[in-house]
Design a protein around this motif. Structure first.
Motif, PDB file in Angstrom:
ATOM      1  N   ILE A 114      -0.276  28.376 -20.580  1.00  0.00           N
ATOM      2  CA  ILE A 114       1.125  28.197 -20.190  1.00  0.00           C
ATOM      3  C   ILE A 114       1.889  27.801 -21.461  1.00  0.00           C
ATOM      4  O   ILE A 114       1.519  26.843 -22.148  1.00  0.00           O
ATOM      5  N   ASP A 115       2.938  28.579 -21.751  1.00  0.00           N
ATOM      6  CA  ASP A 115       3.686  28.401 -23.002  1.00  0.00           C
ATOM      7  C   ASP A 115       4.773  27.339 -22.834  1.00  0.00           C
ATOM      8  O   ASP A 115       5.755  27.544 -22.123  1.00  0.00           O
ATOM      9  N   ARG A 116       4.571  26.214 -23.478  1.00  0.00           N
ATOM     10  CA  ARG A 116       5.592  25.165 -23.475  1.00  0.00           C
ATOM     11  C   ARG A 116       6.073  24.892 -24.907  1.00  0.00           C
ATOM     12  O   ARG A 116       6.555  23.809 -25.214  1.00  0.00           O
ATOM     13  N   THR A 117       5.879  25.887 -25.816  1.00  0.00           N
ATOM     14  CA  THR A 117       6.496  25.758 -27.133  1.00  0.00           C
ATOM     15  C   THR A 117       7.984  26.044 -26.947  1.00  0.00           C
ATOM     16  O   THR A 117       8.395  26.579 -25.918  1.00  0.00           O
ATOM     17  N   LYS A 118       8.802  25.701 -27.948  1.00  0.00           N
ATOM     18  CA  LYS A 118      10.251  25.716 -27.740  1.00  0.00           C
ATOM     19  C   LYS A 118      10.953  26.877 -28.432  1.00  0.00           C
ATOM     20  O   LYS A 118      12.168  26.871 -28.562  1.00  0.00           O
ATOM     21  N   ILE A 168      -4.807  26.354 -20.441  1.00  0.00           N
ATOM     22  CA  ILE A 168      -4.354  25.458 -21.495  1.00  0.00           C
ATOM     23  C   ILE A 168      -2.823  25.481 -21.554  1.00  0.00           C
ATOM     24  O   ILE A 168      -2.209  26.552 -21.566  1.00  0.00           O
ATOM     25  N   VAL A 169      -2.241  24.303 -21.523  1.00  0.00           N
ATOM     26  CA  VAL A 169      -0.799  24.173 -21.719  1.00  0.00           C
ATOM     27  C   VAL A 169      -0.598  23.982 -23.219  1.00  0.00           C
ATOM     28  O   VAL A 169      -1.191  23.079 -23.815  1.00  0.00           O
ATOM     29  N   GLN A 175       5.360  15.215 -31.038  1.00  0.00           N
ATOM     30  CA  GLN A 175       5.183  14.038 -30.187  1.00  0.00           C
ATOM     31  C   GLN A 175       4.302  14.429 -28.995  1.00  0.00           C
ATOM     32  O   GLN A 175       4.325  15.561 -28.542  1.00  0.00           O
ATOM     33  N   PHE A 176       3.550  13.485 -28.462  1.00  0.00           N
ATOM     34  CA  PHE A 176       2.779  13.752 -27.254  1.00  0.00           C
ATOM     35  C   PHE A 176       3.723  13.773 -26.046  1.00  0.00           C
ATOM     36  O   PHE A 176       4.920  13.468 -26.160  1.00  0.00           O
ATOM     37  N   SER A 177       3.192  14.103 -24.880  1.00  0.00           N
ATOM     38  CA  SER A 177       3.993  14.273 -23.657  1.00  0.00           C
ATOM     39  C   SER A 177       4.404  12.937 -23.040  1.00  0.00           C
ATOM     40  O   SER A 177       3.735  11.922 -23.245  1.00  0.00           O
ATOM     41  N   THR A 178       5.465  12.981 -22.241  1.00  0.00           N
ATOM     42  CA  THR A 178       5.793  11.828 -21.392  1.00  0.00           C
ATOM     43  C   THR A 178       4.862  11.875 -20.177  1.00  0.00           C
ATOM     44  O   THR A 178       4.263  12.916 -19.871  1.00  0.00           O
ATOM     45  N   ARG A 179       4.794  10.740 -19.466  1.00  0.00           N
ATOM     46  CA  ARG A 179       3.954  10.694 -18.266  1.00  0.00           C
ATOM     47  C   ARG A 179       4.449  11.701 -17.216  1.00  0.00           C
ATOM     48  O   ARG A 179       3.656  12.354 -16.545  1.00  0.00           O
ATOM     49  N   ALA A 180       5.778  11.851 -17.114  1.00  0.00           N
ATOM     50  CA  ALA A 180       6.328  12.800 -16.127  1.00  0.00           C
ATOM     51  C   ALA A 180       5.928  14.232 -16.475  1.00  0.00           C
ATOM     52  O   ALA A 180       5.572  15.026 -15.598  1.00  0.00           O
ATOM     53  N   GLU A 181       5.967  14.562 -17.774  1.00  0.00           N
ATOM     54  CA  GLU A 181       5.555  15.908 -18.198  1.00  0.00           C
ATOM     55  C   GLU A 181       4.064  16.122 -17.920  1.00  0.00           C
ATOM     56  O   GLU A 181       3.646  17.172 -17.424  1.00  0.00           O
ATOM     57  N   SER A 182       3.269  15.102 -18.248  1.00  0.00           N
ATOM     58  CA  SER A 182       1.831  15.193 -18.054  1.00  0.00           C
ATOM     59  C   SER A 182       1.505  15.456 -16.580  1.00  0.00           C
ATOM     60  O   SER A 182       0.685  16.321 -16.252  1.00  0.00           O
ATOM     61  N   GLU A 183       2.194  14.724 -15.671  1.00  0.00           N
ATOM     62  CA  GLU A 183       2.034  14.932 -14.225  1.00  0.00           C
ATOM     63  C   GLU A 183       2.466  16.344 -13.827  1.00  0.00           C
ATOM     64  O   GLU A 183       1.827  16.998 -13.007  1.00  0.00           O
ATOM     65  N   MET A 184       3.571  16.808 -14.416  1.00  0.00           N
ATOM     66  CA  MET A 184       4.076  18.147 -14.090  1.00  0.00           C
ATOM     67  C   MET A 184       3.053  19.219 -14.490  1.00  0.00           C
ATOM     68  O   MET A 184       2.771  20.141 -13.727  1.00  0.00           O
ATOM     69  N   TYR A 185       2.474  19.077 -15.698  1.00  0.00           N
ATOM     70  CA  TYR A 185       1.484  20.064 -16.156  1.00  0.00           C
ATOM     71  C   TYR A 185       0.280  20.078 -15.216  1.00  0.00           C
ATOM     72  O   TYR A 185      -0.297  21.128 -14.948  1.00  0.00           O
ATOM     73  N   ARG A 186      -0.106  18.897 -14.718  1.00  0.00           N
ATOM     74  CA  ARG A 186      -1.210  18.833 -13.761  1.00  0.00           C
ATOM     75  C   ARG A 186      -0.848  19.585 -12.479  1.00  0.00           C
ATOM     76  O   ARG A 186      -1.653  20.342 -11.945  1.00  0.00           O
ATOM     77  N   SER A 187       0.397  19.389 -12.020  1.00  0.00           N
ATOM     78  CA  SER A 187       0.818  20.054 -10.777  1.00  0.00           C
ATOM     79  C   SER A 187       0.913  21.569 -10.972  1.00  0.00           C
ATOM     80  O   SER A 187       0.802  22.334 -10.018  1.00  0.00           O
ATOM     81  N   TRP A 188       1.086  22.006 -12.187  1.00  0.00           N
ATOM     82  CA  TRP A 188       1.118  23.448 -12.495  1.00  0.00           C
ATOM     83  C   TRP A 188      -0.290  24.055 -12.547  1.00  0.00           C
ATOM     84  O   TRP A 188      -0.430  25.256 -12.712  1.00  0.00           O
ATOM     85  N   GLY A 189      -1.300  23.204 -12.520  1.00  0.00           N
ATOM     86  CA  GLY A 189      -2.672  23.710 -12.594  1.00  0.00           C
ATOM     87  C   GLY A 189      -3.251  23.699 -13.997  1.00  0.00           C
ATOM     88  O   GLY A 189      -4.297  24.303 -14.239  1.00  0.00           O
TER      89      GLY A 189
END
Ligand code: ADE
Length: 283
Positions: A114-118, A168-169, A175-189
């Motif tokens: 999953i592409d989360r580059t900007k 792989i995300v 910078q590393f992820s925020t907790r909200a982002e980390s949770e979101m990536y988990r919910s994305w699979g």
């Protein structure tokens, strides 16, 4: 000092990530300083010989770890490897785990990204009048993953755990992820997270190379919300140091396997030949 020339084709390459800046135990026979239309690669291309088979090695972040993930000259790395004949790339990367069952020290062979580059990294060879759209539904080479799986399964007695698939995300960082982002990536699979799978995998596909990433888990990112567990650089380096030995054994086994004659078709990446030409439109 090693020669800057090597007169045979080198078909197999290893891209080393954080904690894997060289391949000790291999016999270096040349150190190539290659320039490409996209600049110089992250490091000189080291040519190592393994049972008479030449293997190219590049340190993704540079010999002194001087390139942050968004600064890695990925186009130069892929173009330089292609220019010496490389058709197959095994790429290593430290990753955070997004799933309980993927534990620090485990290896993961991702089959999806999953592409989360900007969009700030140069991410294609196709521009400036050459328009191309390669297929990327399966971002990794389907023939390489079973080979790595076989090699890892022969190492289970040594305490090596390999997860055969996973998403792989790839985030921008540094910078590393925020907790909200980390949770979101988990919910994305998402299974694991890093900053280096892209654009490397996309560029390898555009260059018609067979590419597989081997991930080494170093942390649980920050989603478990446990004291002292949020990822930091020291944690990544600590696990990479203790996992270096396993990584070296795994590379050795994979290189042995790739070097065998029966994988010639796989190593030559014949199945990718012409795939990018077919995706190019000349205006
Ligand atoms: N590389 C290693 N661990 C990581 C994490 N938690 N997030 C992004 N990249 C990483």
């Amino acid at each position: 000092s090693l020669p800057d020339k090597f007169d045979r084709e080198v078909k197999i390459a290893v891209i080393g990530g954080t904690g894997l800046t060289s391949l000790p135990g291999y016999h270096p026979v040349a150190s190539l300083n290659i320039s490409t239309p996209w600049g110089a690669p992250s490091s000189p291309i080291m040519i190592l010989e393994h049972n008479g088979i030449p293997v190219a090695f590049v340190a993704r972040h540079g010999v002194y770890h001087q390139y942050a993930p968004h600064e890695v000259p990925a186009r130069a790395n892929i173009a330089a490897l292609r220019s010496i004949g490389v058709r197959t790339i095994i790429a290593f990367s430290a990753v955070g785990s997004l799933q309980e069952h993927v534990k620090p020290m485990d290896f993961v062979l991702p089959d999806q990204i999953i592409d989360r580059t900007k969009g700030i990294r140069p991410f294609t060879f196709f521009e400036g009048g050459v328009v191309g759209h390669v297929g990327f539904a399966d971002p990794f080479d389907p023939h390489l993953s079973p080979i790595v799986q076989r090699c890892a399964s022969s190492m289970v007695g040594e305490g090596v755990v390999l997860h055969n698939k996973g998403t792989i995300v790839c985030m921008e960082g540094p910078q590393f992820s925020t907790r909200a982002e980390s949770e979101m990536y988990r919910s994305w699979g998402g299974s694991v997270i890093n900053m280096s799978a892209l654009p490397e995998a996309k560029l390898a596909r555009e260059a018609e190379l067979a590419y597989q990433m081997i991930c080494m888990a170093t942390d649980y990112d920050c989603w478990r919300n446990l004291p002292g567990e949020d990822v930091d650089v020291a944690m990544v380096m600590k696990y990479m140091a203790s996992n270096g030995e396993n990584a070296k054994h795994l590379v050795g086994a994979v290189l042995d396997e790739l070097a065998k004659e029966e994988h010639a078709e796989v190593v030559s990446a014949k199945h990718w030949e012409g795939s990018a030409q077919g995706a190019v439109k000349f205006m």
